[in-house]
Write an enzyme that holds these catalytic residues in place. Structure first.
Site, PDB file in Angstrom:
ATOM      1  N   PRO A  10       0.789  -1.219   0.000  1.00 42.54           N
ATOM      2  CA  PRO A  10       0.000   0.000   0.000  1.00 42.54           C
ATOM      3  C   PRO A  10       0.831   1.283   0.000  1.00 42.54           C
ATOM      4  O   PRO A  10       1.887   1.353   0.622  1.00 42.54           O
ATOM      5  CB  PRO A  10      -0.819  -0.105   1.298  1.00 42.54           C
ATOM      6  CG  PRO A  10      -0.159  -1.154   2.104  1.00 42.54           C
ATOM      7  CD  PRO A  10       0.497  -2.089   1.141  1.00 42.54           C
ATOM      8  N   ASN A  11       0.327   2.231  -0.744  1.00 41.59           N
ATOM      9  CA  ASN A  11       0.845   3.603  -0.848  1.00 41.59           C
ATOM     10  C   ASN A  11       2.098   3.709  -1.717  1.00 41.59           C
ATOM     11  O   ASN A  11       2.536   4.825  -2.021  1.00 41.59           O
ATOM     12  CB  ASN A  11       1.100   4.213   0.542  1.00 41.59           C
ATOM     13  CG  ASN A  11      -0.161   4.266   1.369  1.00 41.59           C
ATOM     14  OD1 ASN A  11      -1.158   4.822   0.926  1.00 41.59           O
ATOM     15  ND2 ASN A  11      -0.150   3.663   2.542  1.00 41.59           N
ATOM     16  N   ARG A  18       4.801  10.983  -2.403  1.00 43.99           N
ATOM     17  CA  ARG A  18       4.496  10.950  -0.965  1.00 43.99           C
ATOM     18  C   ARG A  18       5.802  11.030  -0.179  1.00 43.99           C
ATOM     19  O   ARG A  18       6.739  10.279  -0.436  1.00 43.99           O
ATOM     20  CB  ARG A  18       3.721   9.670  -0.677  1.00 43.99           C
ATOM     21  CG  ARG A  18       4.208   8.888   0.496  1.00 43.99           C
ATOM     22  CD  ARG A  18       3.405   7.649   0.758  1.00 43.99           C
ATOM     23  NE  ARG A  18       4.203   6.479   0.555  1.00 43.99           N
ATOM     24  CZ  ARG A  18       4.348   5.510   1.459  1.00 43.99           C
ATOM     25  NH1 ARG A  18       3.738   5.560   2.609  1.00 43.99           N
ATOM     26  NH2 ARG A  18       5.098   4.484   1.205  1.00 43.99           N
ATOM     27  N   TYR A  23      11.105   8.799   1.093  1.00 43.45           N
ATOM     28  CA  TYR A  23      11.074   7.753   0.063  1.00 43.45           C
ATOM     29  C   TYR A  23      11.731   8.174  -1.259  1.00 43.45           C
ATOM     30  O   TYR A  23      11.848   7.347  -2.167  1.00 43.45           O
ATOM     31  CB  TYR A  23       9.625   7.320  -0.195  1.00 43.45           C
ATOM     32  CG  TYR A  23       8.965   6.720   1.027  1.00 43.45           C
ATOM     33  CD1 TYR A  23       9.323   5.449   1.473  1.00 43.45           C
ATOM     34  CD2 TYR A  23       8.002   7.418   1.750  1.00 43.45           C
ATOM     35  CE1 TYR A  23       8.736   4.890   2.602  1.00 43.45           C
ATOM     36  CE2 TYR A  23       7.398   6.869   2.875  1.00 43.45           C
ATOM     37  CZ  TYR A  23       7.775   5.608   3.293  1.00 43.45           C
ATOM     38  OH  TYR A  23       7.192   5.057   4.411  1.00 43.45           O
ATOM     39  N   ASN A  74       8.270  -5.532  -1.140  1.00 35.33           N
ATOM     40  CA  ASN A  74       8.173  -4.414  -0.205  1.00 35.33           C
ATOM     41  C   ASN A  74       6.697  -4.332   0.181  1.00 35.33           C
ATOM     42  O   ASN A  74       5.897  -3.751  -0.558  1.00 35.33           O
ATOM     43  CB  ASN A  74       8.637  -3.112  -0.843  1.00 35.33           C
ATOM     44  CG  ASN A  74       8.551  -1.954   0.145  1.00 35.33           C
ATOM     45  OD1 ASN A  74       7.981  -2.101   1.240  1.00 35.33           O
ATOM     46  ND2 ASN A  74       9.097  -0.818  -0.222  1.00 35.33           N
ATOM     47  N   ALA A  77       3.196  -0.945   4.653  1.00 35.26           N
ATOM     48  CA  ALA A  77       2.767  -1.062   6.053  1.00 35.26           C
ATOM     49  C   ALA A  77       2.308  -2.476   6.420  1.00 35.26           C
ATOM     50  O   ALA A  77       2.296  -2.827   7.604  1.00 35.26           O
ATOM     51  CB  ALA A  77       1.656  -0.054   6.333  1.00 35.26           C
ATOM     52  N   ASP A  87       2.224 -16.033   5.803  1.00 32.68           N
ATOM     53  CA  ASP A  87       1.794 -17.404   5.529  1.00 32.68           C
ATOM     54  C   ASP A  87       1.849 -17.704   4.030  1.00 32.68           C
ATOM     55  O   ASP A  87       2.266 -18.798   3.624  1.00 32.68           O
ATOM     56  CB  ASP A  87       0.369 -17.640   6.053  1.00 32.68           C
ATOM     57  CG  ASP A  87       0.316 -17.777   7.569  1.00 32.68           C
ATOM     58  OD1 ASP A  87       1.390 -17.885   8.193  1.00 32.68           O
ATOM     59  OD2 ASP A  87      -0.797 -17.777   8.115  1.00 32.68           O
ATOM     60  N   GLU A  98      13.236  -9.231   1.048  1.00 30.67           N
ATOM     61  CA  GLU A  98      12.373  -8.154   1.550  1.00 30.67           C
ATOM     62  C   GLU A  98      13.125  -6.832   1.382  1.00 30.67           C
ATOM     63  O   GLU A  98      14.315  -6.757   1.714  1.00 30.67           O
ATOM     64  CB  GLU A  98      12.089  -8.434   3.035  1.00 30.67           C
ATOM     65  CG  GLU A  98      11.278  -7.384   3.760  1.00 30.67           C
ATOM     66  CD  GLU A  98      11.116  -7.746   5.249  1.00 30.67           C
ATOM     67  OE1 GLU A  98      11.537  -8.864   5.666  1.00 30.67           O
ATOM     68  OE2 GLU A  98      10.606  -6.896   5.988  1.00 30.67           O
ATOM     69  N   HIS A 100      12.952  -2.532   2.036  1.00 26.07           N
ATOM     70  CA  HIS A 100      12.352  -1.292   2.520  1.00 26.07           C
ATOM     71  C   HIS A 100      13.201  -0.130   2.047  1.00 26.07           C
ATOM     72  O   HIS A 100      14.427  -0.137   2.246  1.00 26.07           O
ATOM     73  CB  HIS A 100      12.239  -1.291   4.049  1.00 26.07           C
ATOM     74  CG  HIS A 100      11.411  -2.428   4.526  1.00 26.07           C
ATOM     75  ND1 HIS A 100      10.055  -2.469   4.336  1.00 26.07           N
ATOM     76  CD2 HIS A 100      11.741  -3.589   5.116  1.00 26.07           C
ATOM     77  CE1 HIS A 100       9.589  -3.611   4.797  1.00 26.07           C
ATOM     78  NE2 HIS A 100      10.590  -4.309   5.266  1.00 26.07           N
ATOM     79  N   ARG A 107      13.105   4.833  12.366  1.00 27.44           N
ATOM     80  CA  ARG A 107      11.777   5.447  12.392  1.00 27.44           C
ATOM     81  C   ARG A 107      10.981   4.959  13.615  1.00 27.44           C
ATOM     82  O   ARG A 107      11.559   4.459  14.562  1.00 27.44           O
ATOM     83  CB  ARG A 107      11.069   5.167  11.064  1.00 27.44           C
ATOM     84  CG  ARG A 107      11.874   5.701   9.863  1.00 27.44           C
ATOM     85  CD  ARG A 107      11.189   5.423   8.541  1.00 27.44           C
ATOM     86  NE  ARG A 107       9.911   6.131   8.450  1.00 27.44           N
ATOM     87  CZ  ARG A 107       9.003   5.882   7.489  1.00 27.44           C
ATOM     88  NH1 ARG A 107       9.240   4.948   6.578  1.00 27.44           N
ATOM     89  NH2 ARG A 107       7.872   6.565   7.453  1.00 27.44           N
ATOM     90  N   ARG A 111       7.529   0.320  13.302  1.00 23.08           N
ATOM     91  CA  ARG A 111       8.107  -0.134  12.026  1.00 23.08           C
ATOM     92  C   ARG A 111       9.300  -1.070  12.229  1.00 23.08           C
ATOM     93  O   ARG A 111       9.886  -1.556  11.266  1.00 23.08           O
ATOM     94  CB  ARG A 111       8.556   1.070  11.179  1.00 23.08           C
ATOM     95  CG  ARG A 111       7.427   1.964  10.735  1.00 23.08           C
ATOM     96  CD  ARG A 111       7.925   3.095   9.836  1.00 23.08           C
ATOM     97  NE  ARG A 111       7.005   4.208   9.864  1.00 23.08           N
ATOM     98  CZ  ARG A 111       5.895   4.304   9.084  1.00 23.08           C
ATOM     99  NH1 ARG A 111       5.617   3.373   8.204  1.00 23.08           N
ATOM    100  NH2 ARG A 111       5.085   5.343   9.190  1.00 23.08           N
TER     101      ARG A 111
END
Ligand code: DHK
Length: 144
Positions: A10-11, A18, A23, A74, A77, A87, A98, A100, A107, A111
């Site tokens: 999301p986002n 944003r 970011y 990624n 949230a 799962d 993974e 980020h 932060r 998080r």
């Protein structure tokens, strides 16, 4: 060529707009283009997707069981909340990295915990959008 699925939560569709101080200014289309170019060098096909919906990301991970040799994710949230994505990743047999963009450890404390890290073979944090390229290089080594 082996396929790497690059999933974004999301986002991240707003990447570049944003909170650019966190970011950066590059967009997800820039990331997709750079990953496709590096993938071609490494002998990997890439398919970058983004969804704001947890179930959609889970469905894409299930699809990857049949179609992809590795996953870069990624989860946004959902990293910090989603046992369901963890799962789904446990049901995928290939390597998972993974990513980020920001250094989540600098932060807010909420998080600092990642469910996805319980499954990830590697975690890249705080390297900006370059983290996706680092993840792709790592997957190339793991898939080879
Ligand atoms: C992106 C998000 O949207 C946040 O919810 C995560 C992650 C961090 C990133 O740094 O890429 O906490």
């Amino acid at each position: 060529m082996p396929l790497v699925l690059i999933l974004n939560g999301p986002n991240l569709n707003l990447l570049g707009q944003r909170q650019p101080e966190i970011y950066g200014r590059e967009t997800l289309d820039d990331v997709a283009r750079d990953c496709a170019a590096l993938g071609a060098e490494l002998g990997l096909d890439t398919d970058l997707r983004q969804s704001n919906h947890e179930g959609q990301i889970i469905d894409w991970i299930h699809e990857a069981r049949r179609t992809a040799q590795g996953i870069i994710i990624n989860p946004g949230a959902f990293t910090h909340t989603s046992v369901a994505i963890l799962d789904a990743l446990h049901a995928f047999d290939g390597p998972v990295i993974e990513v980020h963009i920001s250094n989540v450890h600098k932060r807010e404390s909420f998080r600092h915990h990642s469910y996805v890290s319980l499954r990830a073979d590697g975690v890249i944090v705080g390297c900006g959008v370059q983290g996706y390229q680092l993840a792709l290089r790592r997957l190339a080594a793991l898939i080879a």
